[in-house]
Enzyme design. Structure first.
Site, PDB file in Angstrom:
ATOM      1  N   HIS A  81       0.244  -0.641 -10.616  1.00  0.00           N
ATOM      2  CA  HIS A  81      -0.530  -1.152  -9.475  1.00  0.00           C
ATOM      3  C   HIS A  81      -0.901  -2.629 -10.245  1.00  0.00           C
ATOM      4  CE1 HIS A  81      -3.280  -0.457  -5.797  1.00  0.00           C
ATOM      5  NE2 HIS A  81      -3.088  -1.915  -6.215  1.00  0.00           N
TER       6      HIS A  81
ATOM      7  N   ARG B 160       0.869  -1.053   0.023  1.00  0.00           N
ATOM      8  CA  ARG B 160       0.057   0.137  -0.137  1.00  0.00           C
ATOM      9  C   ARG B 160       1.031   1.020  -0.006  1.00  0.00           C
ATOM     10  NH1 ARG B 160      -3.370  -2.876  -1.398  1.00  0.00           N
ATOM     11  NH2 ARG B 160      -5.471  -3.466  -0.450  1.00  0.00           N
TER      12      ARG B 160
ATOM     13  N   GLU C 294      -3.503   7.647  -8.029  1.00  0.00           N
ATOM     14  CA  GLU C 294      -3.559   6.860  -9.454  1.00  0.00           C
ATOM     15  C   GLU C 294      -4.637   7.042 -10.230  1.00  0.00           C
ATOM     16  OE1 GLU C 294      -3.401   2.721  -8.204  1.00  0.00           O
ATOM     17  OE2 GLU C 294      -1.912   2.779  -6.736  1.00  0.00           O
TER      18      GLU C 294
END
Length: 345
Positions: free
Chosen positions: A312, A264, A293
């Site tokens: 990601h 994270r 993001e």
């Protein structure tokens, strides 16, 4: 056998076809109702919701009205990223269990579940294999300049010397420090044993005995940072772990060490990481998760030579949605068997 009414909410990631495996529970007395969360129609919608939950909390996520309309008579709710908040729980007076088909539980009001004594079931290790594969891959990619070399060759450049040239090591010569030893961290350790790497672990939430049974060494955080050639993050984000890696911690790392984060973004002080990379105070980094993001085009990461970036992707695998539901089905079989036994007493 008493009929147990279960509502399953599928979305653009755990699709209707995948969620249909829940119908196996009908053999255990379940009556399955399935609805679609139309606010998350594709994978992009789902990842955006995950980021919203992580950064702004449950309150920022909408209540799905179709869930409210279908849940009053249900005893079990099964969701992926759809919110199970106070409004939903108040609409489910018969609820006996909540199921979240993901590792994180940010889309659930834990306090309200606890007050109501409703158990929460989640699939904590659903992406453990995918993420642990990616973590090891990112270690090798950053150390061996795989992504950089590819990038240069696409530009027509044949580059043989890199900023880390003097400290490119074989994995069997490296010590890897794992911050976190849950389903993912423990799998990373298992995979690294195949490379003959030395492994150090820091995890204040797992007992020393549980970690040491796997043949790895438990140390405190400072010891891990000072001794490791790779520092890899595998903690869950919480109030206790937020920005656990900051300026002080990065200063403890070797100048030749790599920092890996597939967990994270909130575990890390991003500005501190940018600073140590820019000043070459650590050897490099490989990062899959970000405070914002998609990554902004003016982000300082993009100006650095000593970093490998992925969008990601660590948990991405076609197997993950299927595994999520498989785990959920097995856990619910146990839960329903327990309910049946209790009712038979």
């Amino acid at each position: 056998m008493k009929e147990i009414r279960i509502l399953c909410v599928y979305d653009g990631y755990i699709t209707e076809e995948v969620m249909s495996k829940m119908k196996e529970l009908e053999e255990f007395g379940a009556r399955i109702t399935m609805v679609s969360d139309d606010e998350m129609k594709d994978v992009g919608d789902v990842t955006n919701r995950m980021l919203l939950l992580e950064q702004k909390g449950l309150e920022a996520a909408p209540t799905y009205k179709t869930l409210l309309e279908n849940c009053p008579d249900k005893e079990i709710l099964v969701v992926h990223c759809t919110s199970i908040n106070k409004e939903v729980l108040e609409a489910c007076p018969k609820l006996k269990a909540a199921v979240v088909l993901r590792g994180g539980i940010e889309n659930v009001d834990i306090n309200e579940l606890t007050k109501r004594k409703i158990p929460l079931i989640n699939t904590s290790w659903r992406s453990a294999d995918a993420v642990s594969d990616a973590a090891v891959g990112m270690m090798i990619a950053e150390n061996k300049n795989i992504a950089r070399s590819h990038h240069y060759m696409k530009e027509g450049r044949w580059v043989k010397s890199y900023v880390n040239q003097k400290y490119i090591h074989n994995m069997n010569k490296c010590t890897v420090g794992l911050i976190g030893y849950g389903a993912i961290g423990s799998r990373v350790a298992k995979k690294l044993k195949g490379f003959d790497s030395d492994i150090l672990v820091y995890d204040p939430f797992v007992s020393r005995e549980m970690i040491e049974k796997d043949g790895v060494k438990v140390v405190d955080l400072d010891q891990l940072l000072e001794a490791s050639d790779f520092v890899s993050m595998h903690l869950r984000l919480s109030d206790q772990t937020k920005k656990i890696m900051g300026k002080r911690e990065f200063a403890k790392m070797k100048k030749t060490a790599y920092f890996i984060n597939t967990a994270r973004a909130g575990l890390v002080d991003t500005s501190a990481l940018v600073e140590v990379l820019k000043d070459r105070e650590i050897g490099g980094a490989a990062i899959d998760v970000f405070d914002q993001e998609p990554l902004p085009t003016d982000h300082p990461y993009l100006e650095l030579e000593n970093i490998t970036l992925t969008s990601h992707l660590a948990g991405t695998a076609s197997d993950t949605p299927v595994v999520s539901v498989e785990i959920g089905v097995e856990k619910l079989k146990d839960f329903l068997t327990g309910m049946t036994e209790e009712n038979d007493r």
